[in-house]
Scaffold this motif. Sequence first.
Motif, short mmCIF file in Angstrom:
data_model
loop_
_atom_site.label_atom_id
_atom_site.label_comp_id
_atom_site.label_asym_id
_atom_site.label_seq_id
_atom_site.Cartn_x
_atom_site.Cartn_y
_atom_site.Cartn_z
N LYS B 26 55.90 -6.40 -91.63
CA LYS B 26 56.35 -6.12 -90.54
C LYS B 26 55.75 -6.05 -88.82
N GLU B 27 54.99 -6.89 -88.85
CA GLU B 27 54.86 -7.31 -87.89
C GLU B 27 56.10 -9.33 -87.22
N LYS B 28 57.31 -8.70 -87.72
CA LYS B 28 58.01 -9.92 -88.26
C LYS B 28 58.84 -10.94 -86.83
N ASN B 29 58.07 -9.59 -85.16
CA ASN B 29 58.30 -10.28 -84.23
C ASN B 29 57.27 -10.58 -83.21
N VAL B 30 56.20 -10.86 -84.20
CA VAL B 30 54.29 -10.65 -83.59
C VAL B 30 54.76 -12.25 -83.70
N GLU B 31 54.41 -12.96 -82.48
CA GLU B 31 53.97 -14.88 -82.44
C GLU B 31 52.84 -14.80 -82.22
N TYR B 32 51.76 -15.18 -83.81
CA TYR B 32 50.20 -15.38 -83.08
C TYR B 32 50.22 -16.36 -83.98
N LYS B 33 49.20 -17.15 -83.76
CA LYS B 33 48.52 -18.44 -84.47
C LYS B 33 47.23 -17.66 -84.93
N GLY B 56 49.49 -11.62 -76.07
CA GLY B 56 48.28 -10.22 -75.71
C GLY B 56 48.78 -8.88 -75.59
N GLU B 57 50.17 -8.69 -75.99
CA GLU B 57 50.63 -7.36 -76.56
C GLU B 57 50.57 -7.27 -77.40
N ILE B 58 49.88 -5.82 -77.48
CA ILE B 58 49.29 -5.14 -78.41
C ILE B 58 50.49 -4.32 -79.54
N TYR B 59 50.57 -4.78 -81.45
CA TYR B 59 51.25 -3.87 -82.15
C TYR B 59 50.45 -3.13 -82.40
N LEU B 60 51.23 -2.25 -83.66
CA LEU B 60 50.98 -1.03 -84.32
C LEU B 60 52.31 -0.80 -85.51
N ASP B 61 51.80 -1.53 -86.41
CA ASP B 61 52.89 -1.52 -87.47
C ASP B 61 54.33 -2.08 -86.92
N MET B 93 44.10 -3.36 -90.73
CA MET B 93 44.04 -5.31 -90.62
C MET B 93 44.43 -5.30 -89.18
N PHE B 94 43.96 -6.46 -88.90
CA PHE B 94 43.53 -6.89 -87.02
C PHE B 94 44.40 -8.82 -87.42
N LYS B 95 45.85 -8.44 -86.57
CA LYS B 95 45.99 -9.62 -86.67
C LYS B 95 45.66 -10.33 -84.95
N CYS B 96 45.38 -11.40 -84.49
CA CYS B 96 45.54 -11.55 -83.46
C CYS B 96 45.22 -13.55 -83.12
N ASP B 97 46.32 -13.21 -82.27
CA ASP B 97 46.00 -14.62 -82.31
C ASP B 97 45.01 -15.40 -81.71
N LYS B 98 44.74 -16.61 -82.06
CA LYS B 98 43.07 -17.28 -81.90
C LYS B 98 42.94 -17.75 -80.85
N THR B 99 44.07 -17.67 -79.54
CA THR B 99 43.97 -18.61 -78.58
C THR B 99 43.60 -17.56 -77.12
N LEU B 100 43.61 -16.16 -77.66
CA LEU B 100 43.86 -15.18 -76.51
C LEU B 100 41.97 -15.11 -76.30
N VAL B 101 41.19 -14.72 -75.26
CA VAL B 101 40.38 -14.36 -74.85
C VAL B 101 39.65 -12.73 -74.85
N LYS B 102 37.77 -12.43 -75.12
CA LYS B 102 37.43 -11.97 -75.51
C LYS B 102 38.12 -10.41 -74.88
#
Lengths: 135, 130
Positions: B26-33, B56-61, B93-102
């Motif tokens: 679903k998240e083909k264009n979402v770049e995250y580590k 830091g942009e949020i995506y739903l499906d 499912m929660f997928k988040c980039d590891k470098t983002l802050v709280k």
Amino acid sequence: MAFKARKSKKDVPIPLDSFSDIAFLLIIFFILTTSIEKLVGFSTELPTGKATAQKQETAKTPTVVLKAGGALFNDQSVTLDQLTHRLGALELGEKEDAERVVLLDAGKDVDYQLYFEVMSLITDANGVIGILTEE
Amino acid sequence: MVPIASMGDIAFLLIIFFMLCSNFVKEKNVEYKKPMATDLTAIEDSGLSVAVDKKGEIYLDGKSIADSDALKSALEPRLKDKDAKDQKGRSVMFKCDKTLVKTQFEPVLEAIVGAGGIVVAVGDKKKTNP
């Protein structure tokens, strides 16, 4: 006058010779575009609460405080290995749900990598993560 | 002579197999580590997926969402009919980039929890030295 008998449309055979070629092309497409990804992670139901309103309760509840580059467990600085042992020593798996809560209080500059690791440690120790948020 | 009469049938069976076993990303264009941890277990892909990319942009499906409030509003109608005991149905499912802050990821977690979801955090298994 002789008329040519019209050929019924039902008599026209569907060309099946190229079906297997099309099928194999579709297979090649699926093989090339499929990426086999096994998802790993953890599942947790997160109760949240405001930090100021929870002060009296937090006195009894195990609390992990995260700051950029480190963690504190019940006000003592710990490494992640030490935190694993400290959480294991609580034997949360044998307690009731309400007593399994471990509060997680993170500073503004804590990155998701540390947050994720600590959440996974608490979940692995059968703890229920309670996130403390600031008002 | 190699018998090729049943090749088409075999090919179609393979296609059916691939179509049934494939999950489209679903998240083909979402770049995250992905963040890493040692004690992670295999998880099932639930219906809903929330991702936060490295900006830091949020995506739903896979669809961009303005902010965490909009995310909560979008999740609520999809989770409100689920039974409280239906853990799988409420999983997000929660997928988040590891470098983002709280300050970037916690409002998203709060939105999921506020909408009645169970957070299924996705990461990668950290390789431990033998």
